[in-house]
Motif scaffolding. Structure first.
Motif, mmCIF file in Angstrom:
data_model
loop_
_atom_site.group_PDB
_atom_site.id
_atom_site.type_symbol
_atom_site.label_atom_id
_atom_site.label_comp_id
_atom_site.label_asym_id
_atom_site.label_seq_id
_atom_site.Cartn_x
_atom_site.Cartn_y
_atom_site.Cartn_z
ATOM 1 N N GLY A 43 0.768 -1.238 0.000
ATOM 2 C CA GLY A 43 0.000 0.000 0.000
ATOM 3 C C GLY A 43 0.798 1.286 0.000
ATOM 4 O O GLY A 43 0.223 2.359 -0.167
ATOM 5 N N ASP A 44 2.122 1.200 0.188
ATOM 6 C CA ASP A 44 2.937 2.420 0.149
ATOM 7 C C ASP A 44 4.285 2.216 -0.531
ATOM 8 O O ASP A 44 5.182 3.042 -0.405
ATOM 9 C CB ASP A 44 3.122 3.009 1.553
ATOM 10 C CG ASP A 44 3.710 2.033 2.552
ATOM 11 O OD1 ASP A 44 4.334 1.038 2.142
ATOM 12 O OD2 ASP A 44 3.542 2.267 3.767
ATOM 13 N N PRO A 66 -1.214 -0.035 5.848
ATOM 14 C CA PRO A 66 -1.203 -1.326 6.533
ATOM 15 C C PRO A 66 -0.332 -2.342 5.791
ATOM 16 O O PRO A 66 -0.233 -2.317 4.555
ATOM 17 C CB PRO A 66 -2.665 -1.762 6.511
ATOM 18 C CG PRO A 66 -3.441 -0.532 6.249
ATOM 19 C CD PRO A 66 -2.555 0.364 5.446
ATOM 20 N N GLU A 67 0.270 -3.234 6.559
ATOM 21 C CA GLU A 67 1.036 -4.335 5.972
ATOM 22 C C GLU A 67 0.081 -5.240 5.199
ATOM 23 O O GLU A 67 -1.111 -5.307 5.519
ATOM 24 C CB GLU A 67 1.731 -5.134 7.075
ATOM 25 C CG GLU A 67 2.695 -4.333 7.920
ATOM 26 C CD GLU A 67 3.874 -3.813 7.135
ATOM 27 O OE1 GLU A 67 4.374 -4.511 6.235
ATOM 28 O OE2 GLU A 67 4.304 -2.671 7.413
ATOM 29 N N GLY A 120 -8.625 6.861 3.242
ATOM 30 C CA GLY A 120 -8.566 5.921 4.352
ATOM 31 C C GLY A 120 -7.774 4.661 4.079
ATOM 32 O O GLY A 120 -8.024 3.624 4.698
ATOM 33 N N HIS A 121 -6.783 4.744 3.186
ATOM 34 C CA HIS A 121 -5.952 3.582 2.885
ATOM 35 C C HIS A 121 -4.584 3.652 3.554
ATOM 36 O O HIS A 121 -3.797 2.705 3.437
ATOM 37 C CB HIS A 121 -5.772 3.434 1.376
ATOM 38 C CG HIS A 121 -7.060 3.229 0.648
ATOM 39 N ND1 HIS A 121 -7.873 2.139 0.863
ATOM 40 C CD2 HIS A 121 -7.689 3.990 -0.266
ATOM 41 C CE1 HIS A 121 -8.951 2.235 0.089
ATOM 42 N NE2 HIS A 121 -8.864 3.351 -0.598
ATOM 43 N N VAL A 155 -4.970 -0.717 13.320
ATOM 44 C CA VAL A 155 -3.691 -0.702 14.035
ATOM 45 C C VAL A 155 -2.625 -0.101 13.129
ATOM 46 O O VAL A 155 -2.432 -0.539 11.988
ATOM 47 C CB VAL A 155 -3.281 -2.135 14.453
ATOM 48 C CG1 VAL A 155 -1.925 -2.141 15.129
ATOM 49 C CG2 VAL A 155 -4.349 -2.748 15.342
ATOM 50 N N TYR A 156 -1.928 0.910 13.663
ATOM 51 C CA TYR A 156 -0.846 1.561 12.918
ATOM 52 C C TYR A 156 0.207 0.504 12.567
ATOM 53 O O TYR A 156 0.539 -0.348 13.400
ATOM 54 C CB TYR A 156 -0.263 2.682 13.775
ATOM 55 C CG TYR A 156 0.586 3.651 13.009
ATOM 56 C CD1 TYR A 156 0.013 4.565 12.142
ATOM 57 C CD2 TYR A 156 1.969 3.645 13.150
ATOM 58 C CE1 TYR A 156 0.783 5.454 11.432
ATOM 59 C CE2 TYR A 156 2.754 4.535 12.443
ATOM 60 C CZ TYR A 156 2.162 5.445 11.573
ATOM 61 O OH TYR A 156 2.935 6.318 10.865
#
Length: 168
Positions: A43-44, A66-67, A120-121, A155-156
């Motif tokens: 996602g990043d 998120p992972e 919100g991703h 969860v971060y």
């Protein structure tokens, strides 16, 4: 001479003198790169390709998604695929994160990091002061229960990795 006047004189002298490298030229920011996202890792993180150059493993600046093995990880990756995969893009590098380049990715003038947070991703990365470039966008996504904020209990990623270890 009274200490307060001595302090004022010393401060004035320091301000007039400037810092030791005040006259030194700052290095120019690298020119933006034109290319395309050829692979979305998560996602990043993407692989960015410039014609005629080796591909760049790129971590999107200022966000944390998120992972893949945590809730909303696959959805964050899918959102990044829809926004950027195989589209002409511009990359402005901002630094390194281990083996990866860190940078700002834009597609059709859209800051991809900002958009992922708005939808919100991903979360806005925060500094020591608790602020980050997209915190207001993150708060809006939370209040509108968008994406990973919809189900509650998100969860971060750093906390997820600390508690459960890396994805396998």
């Amino acid at each position: 001479m009274p200490p307060t006047r001595l302090t004022a004189l010393l401060l004035a002298w320091l301000l007039a003198a400037g810092s030791p490298d005040a006259g030194a030229a700052k290095p120019a920011a690298p020119a933006p790169l034109q290319g395309a996202v050829t692979q979305v890792i998560d996602g990043d993180t993407v692989r960015f390709s410039v014609p005629g150059q080796p591909a760049i493993d790129l971590r999107l600046a200022s966000i944390d998604a998120p992972e893949l093995c945590q809730p909303w990880g696959p959805e964050a990756r899918k959102a990044l695929i829809e926004l950027a995969l195989n589209k002409p893009a511009t990359l402005r590098t901002t630094g390194r994160d281990g083996a990866r380049t860190v940078g700002v990715l834009t597609v059709d003038g859209l800051n991809i990091s900002q958009r992922l947070v708005e939808d919100g991703h991903a979360w806005s990365v925060r500094g020591r002061n608790g602020r980050g470039p997209f915190v207001k966008h993150e708060r809006m996504a939370q209040s509108l229960t968008r994406g990973l904020h919809a189900g509650g209990g998100a969860v971060y990623p750093a906390d997820f990795r600390r508690d459960r270890g890396p994805c396998r």
